[in-house]
Design a protein around this motif. Structure first.
Motif, PDB file in Angstrom:
ATOM      1  N   VAL A 112       0.851  -1.188   0.000  1.00  0.00           N
ATOM      2  CA  VAL A 112       0.000   0.000   0.000  1.00  0.00           C
ATOM      3  C   VAL A 112       0.886   1.236   0.000  1.00  0.00           C
ATOM      4  O   VAL A 112       1.747   1.400   0.870  1.00  0.00           O
ATOM      5  CB  VAL A 112      -0.933   0.010   1.228  1.00  0.00           C
TER       6      VAL A 112
ATOM      7  N   GLY B 247      -2.555   5.424  -0.390  1.00  0.00           N
ATOM      8  CA  GLY B 247      -3.527   4.413  -0.036  1.00  0.00           C
ATOM      9  C   GLY B 247      -3.860   3.450  -1.146  1.00  0.00           C
ATOM     10  O   GLY B 247      -4.785   2.641  -1.023  1.00  0.00           O
ATOM     11  N   LYS B 248      -3.111   3.480  -2.245  1.00  0.00           N
ATOM     12  CA  LYS B 248      -3.353   2.578  -3.362  1.00  0.00           C
ATOM     13  C   LYS B 248      -2.578   1.280  -3.153  1.00  0.00           C
ATOM     14  O   LYS B 248      -1.397   1.303  -2.811  1.00  0.00           O
ATOM     15  CB  LYS B 248      -2.934   3.217  -4.681  1.00  0.00           C
ATOM     16  N   LYS B 249      -3.242   0.157  -3.408  1.00  0.00           N
ATOM     17  CA  LYS B 249      -2.599  -1.150  -3.250  1.00  0.00           C
ATOM     18  C   LYS B 249      -2.038  -1.615  -4.589  1.00  0.00           C
ATOM     19  O   LYS B 249      -2.689  -1.489  -5.625  1.00  0.00           O
ATOM     20  CB  LYS B 249      -3.594  -2.174  -2.712  1.00  0.00           C
TER      21      LYS B 249
ATOM     22  N   HIS C 179       3.120   2.868   2.727  1.00  0.00           N
ATOM     23  CA  HIS C 179       2.341   3.745   3.594  1.00  0.00           C
ATOM     24  C   HIS C 179       2.987   3.790   4.983  1.00  0.00           C
ATOM     25  O   HIS C 179       3.370   2.751   5.531  1.00  0.00           O
ATOM     26  CB  HIS C 179       0.905   3.217   3.707  1.00  0.00           C
TER      27      HIS C 179
ATOM     28  N   HIS D  19      -8.359  -3.848   1.665  1.00  0.00           N
ATOM     29  CA  HIS D  19      -7.987  -2.448   1.533  1.00  0.00           C
ATOM     30  C   HIS D  19      -8.765  -1.850   0.374  1.00  0.00           C
ATOM     31  O   HIS D  19      -9.052  -2.548  -0.612  1.00  0.00           O
ATOM     32  CB  HIS D  19      -6.464  -2.352   1.260  1.00  0.00           C
ATOM     33  N   PRO D  20      -9.204  -0.587   0.480  1.00  0.00           N
ATOM     34  CA  PRO D  20      -8.800   0.418   1.467  1.00  0.00           C
ATOM     35  C   PRO D  20      -9.682   0.499   2.710  1.00  0.00           C
ATOM     36  O   PRO D  20      -9.306   1.142   3.689  1.00  0.00           O
ATOM     37  CB  PRO D  20      -8.893   1.716   0.671  1.00  0.00           C
TER      38      PRO D  20
END
Length: 391
Positions: free
Chosen positions: A64, A68-70, A87, A358-359
């Motif tokens: 991540v 906040g992008k996986k 993150h 996630h998220p």
């Protein structure tokens, strides 16, 4: 989002904390600063080093990014990311707590990354017993501090020196005195030179864990044997990005061997209060294995089956827990939960690993969880964990 049961308090029973580069050096006794695990820039890459030998890339431990992008495993955790790319909540306890507040998660159980999910990378890298014991204690002391500062919202599972049973007994007692709510154990101490866990030589350790209310946790991939399995289950012709998907799914069911071996070993007859947790393994395989373990033992070793005080499947009911996060029960999660046992299931997010929810984990499982009975929702999403971890 589907309406969930009133009074739901979410506890995440499996997440990971990437090791800060100064985690060991800031606590090392004088003269040990260059011997304990530390990070050096070697051939353009940050590497973990102990006793002058590298034991792994000082990577992100997560997928991540700051926004906040996986990202896929191969592009992040298995690629070129460093701790600066992931993150901040992946390694900073204060940021983790802020993220948990945003996500509506009350508490999290934490496992390591770079030192091996079961701490096995330390033993693989150095043989000096004094240094090994120091490294274990430095890590566990750092995690005890994380737990205390979080007000027991972050619950790291301390690693055990699996190569030395007496040392495991001492360390379990020491960590319990610091407030630990369980221990993190490798499924294959024989990789490190100890007897396997079915050997009665481990009875003093089981006695301490049961007596001090320390559930023993077996996270997938927490041994060299398990990681070798991860790397051999896919066909060589598979796509580079597909291989970790096959390896990861295989590891879920690989944890069933710990359940089988423990139930057949008789350890729970000798230590009926001992609790164990299968971490990041899912629960879908459990109903089949409960049937299989009874059938196989009776068919193959009926004399041994008579020596056990219970059916093998009953040891899961009385001594084991398992975690779940993405499963839907093929559209009937309540049926799956009832087969496993609603008191034996813990919710997890696996943050910040490749398959993490996630998220927004609670929202992502909301539609599925909402199909459960309200009392089942409360147990699975938090009450079982609160009881197990004394929250």
């Amino acid at each position: 989002m589907a309406k969930l049961a009133d009074g739901l308090r979410v506890i995440d029973a499996d997440s990971h904390m990437t090791e800060r580069h100064d985690l060991f050096t800031e606590r090392a006794p004088k003269g040990y600063e260059d011997r304990v695990p530390h990070v050096e820039h070697i051939d353009g890459m940050d590497m973990w080093v102990i006793e002058g030998k590298t034991f792994g890339k000082a990577g992100s431990g997560g997928t991540v990014d700051h926004d906040g992008k996986k990202h896929p495993f191969r592009a992040s955790q298995g690629g070129s990311w460093t701790i600066d790319d992931v993150h901040p909540a992946a390694w900073d306890p204060a940021e983790r707590l802020r993220l948990m507040d945003d996500l509506g998660i009350h508490a999290q159980v934490l496992y390591p990354n770079e030192i091996g999910i079961g701490g096995q990378n330390l033993r693989n890298s150095v043989q000096d017993e004094v240094l090994l014991r120091l490294c274990v204690e430095l890590y566990n002391d750092a995690m005890a501090e994380v737990q205390e500062r979080s007000g027991n919202r972050l619950l790291p599972m301390p690693i055990m020196p699996a190569w030395d049973i007496e040392a495991c007994v001492r360390e379990a007692r020491r960590c319990a005195a610091q407030g630990a709510r369980g221990v993190n154990m490798t499924a294959d101490p024989q990789d490190s030179g100890s007897p396997d866990l079915g050997d009665r030589a481990w009875d003093p350790f089981w006695e301490v864990c049961a007596g001090l209310d320390l559930p023993v946790h077996f996270h997938i991939g927490a041994s060299q044997t398990a990681l070798a399995y991860f790397g051999t289950t896919f066909w060589p012709s598979q796509d580079h990005y597909v291989k970790p998907a096959i390896g990861g799914a295989s590891l879920f069911q690989n944890n069933s061997r710990v359940l089988l071996n423990s139930a057949y070993s008789g350890m729970f007859d000798r230590h009926p209060d001992l609790k164990m947790v299968s971490v990041e393994s899912g629960i879908g395989w459990v109903p089949f294995m409960l049937e299989a373990m009874d059938y196989e033992l009776e068919e193959n070793a009926p004399a041994h089956a008579k020596k056990l005080q219970k059916l093998p499947s009953e040891y899961f009911r009385d001594n084991w827990y398992a975690t779940f996060w993405f499963e839907t029960g093929r559209g009937d999660l309540q049926h799956l939960v009832d087969q496993v046992g609603e008191d034996k299931i813990l919710f997890e997010t696996d943050f910040p690993h490749p398959t993490c929810l996630h998220p927004n984990p609670v929202e992502l499982v909301g539609e599925t969880i909402a199909t459960l009975r309200p009392e089942t929702q409360r147990k699975v999403m938090g009450e079982n964990a609160a009881k197990l971890y004394r929250i």
